[in-house]
Design an enzyme around this catalytic site. Sequence first.
Site, short mmCIF file in Angstrom:
data_model
loop_
_atom_site.label_atom_id
_atom_site.label_comp_id
_atom_site.label_asym_id
_atom_site.label_seq_id
_atom_site.Cartn_x
_atom_site.Cartn_y
_atom_site.Cartn_z
N HIS A 197 0.83 -1.21 0.00
CA HIS A 197 0.00 0.00 0.00
C HIS A 197 0.87 1.27 0.00
CE1 HIS A 197 -3.95 1.98 1.44
NE2 HIS A 197 -3.07 2.97 1.33
N ARG A 241 -2.94 13.71 0.10
CA ARG A 241 -3.89 12.79 0.73
C ARG A 241 -4.12 13.10 2.20
NH1 ARG A 241 0.11 9.71 3.42
NH2 ARG A 241 -1.30 8.23 4.36
C1 HEM Z 1 -3.77 4.03 5.05
C2 HEM Z 1 -0.36 5.85 2.17
C3 HEM Z 1 -3.55 6.20 -1.44
C4 HEM Z 1 -6.92 4.16 1.36
C5 HEM Z 1 -2.57 4.47 4.57
C6 HEM Z 1 -1.34 4.50 5.32
C7 HEM Z 1 -0.39 5.02 4.52
C8 HEM Z 1 -1.01 5.31 3.25
C9 HEM Z 1 1.06 5.27 4.87
C10 HEM Z 1 -1.16 3.96 6.74
C11 HEM Z 1 -1.42 4.97 7.81
C12 HEM Z 1 -1.13 4.33 9.16
O1 HEM Z 1 0.03 3.98 9.42
O2 HEM Z 1 -2.07 4.18 9.95
C13 HEM Z 1 -0.95 6.17 0.97
C14 HEM Z 1 -0.29 6.90 -0.09
C15 HEM Z 1 -1.18 7.03 -1.10
C16 HEM Z 1 -2.42 6.35 -0.68
C17 HEM Z 1 1.13 7.44 -0.07
C18 HEM Z 1 -0.96 7.77 -2.38
C19 HEM Z 1 -1.71 8.83 -2.70
C20 HEM Z 1 -4.72 5.62 -1.02
C21 HEM Z 1 -5.92 5.48 -1.82
C22 HEM Z 1 -6.87 4.90 -1.03
C23 HEM Z 1 -6.27 4.69 0.27
C24 HEM Z 1 -6.06 5.95 -3.28
C25 HEM Z 1 -8.29 4.55 -1.36
C26 HEM Z 1 -8.73 4.20 -2.56
C27 HEM Z 1 -6.36 4.00 2.61
C28 HEM Z 1 -7.08 3.47 3.75
C29 HEM Z 1 -6.18 3.43 4.80
C30 HEM Z 1 -4.92 3.94 4.30
C31 HEM Z 1 -8.54 3.03 3.80
C32 HEM Z 1 -6.44 2.93 6.22
C33 HEM Z 1 -6.11 1.45 6.26
C34 HEM Z 1 -6.27 0.83 7.61
O3 HEM Z 1 -5.92 1.46 8.63
O4 HEM Z 1 -6.75 -0.31 7.65
N1 HEM Z 1 -2.33 4.96 3.30
N2 HEM Z 1 -2.22 5.84 0.59
N3 HEM Z 1 -4.97 5.11 0.23
N4 HEM Z 1 -5.08 4.28 2.98
FE1 HEM Z 1 -3.63 4.97 1.76
#
Ligand code: HEM
Length: 182
Positions: free
Chosen positions: A114, A127
């Site tokens: 991810h 984001r």
């Molecule tokens: C969580 C990065 C795009 C949905 C996260 C986390 C990171 C991250 C680092 C973890 C946060 C933590 O440590 O709690 C990114 C980056 C993206 C991106 C760099 C680029 C733009 C997306 C997209 C979606 C998404 C496009 C949805 C279509 C989510 C969701 C979580 C999450 C739902 C929470 C997951 C959980 O805690 O179970 N993201 N993300 N992300 N991201 Fe992304």
Amino acid sequence: MIDNIFDFIGGNHGQWKILKMEPIVGETLKQAPYLKIVKSSTVKSSEGVWSLKGLISNIRYTEKEEKEKLISIQADLGRPEATKAALIPIKKSEVWWTLAQDERRKIFEAQSNHTKTGLKYLPAIARKLYHCRDIGEPFDFITFFEYAPSDSEAFEELVYSLRKTEEWKYVDREIDIRLIRE
Ligand code: HEM
């Protein structure tokens, strides 16, 4: 003063015009012409056709090196050229939530890449992640992204890649709401 809680209100007014609402999995939300995002409180908003509440919380899965990389390249919301946006509320399954933290991290990163995948799209895509599972909301997360029209294709590629991952097998409900700044 609590200042990390936000309401996302679908209704007749707002900073963002809703272009399209597409249910990816599960039940959709009612159609609305505009999205308003406001700093809020724990009180449920009765405004609009629907309203979702989310709060900015601490990180759960990000490791030190990933965090440093993210901080060094990510962009803030509100760039004038980022006139397009996506609001994507997501709910994960009960199976996901019964897993231990290390099992979830394994699925999130080791199996689904991810963060590794997401990092390729920074700083073009700005984001923000809001949590809502523990405050009685219909979704577990509200995700919000802003980008320039010239990065629209890159954003499509990103959501396409993430939706094919192991992590997304645990997504029970997801609505893809696309926006343009008014
Ligand atoms: C969580 C990065 C795009 C949905 C996260 C986390 C990171 C991250 C680092 C973890 C946060 C933590 O440590 O709690 C990114 C980056 C993206 C991106 C760099 C680029 C733009 C997306 C997209 C979606 C998404 C496009 C949805 C279509 C989510 C969701 C979580 C999450 C739902 C929470 C997951 C959980 O805690 O179970 N993201 N993300 N992300 N991201 Fe992304």
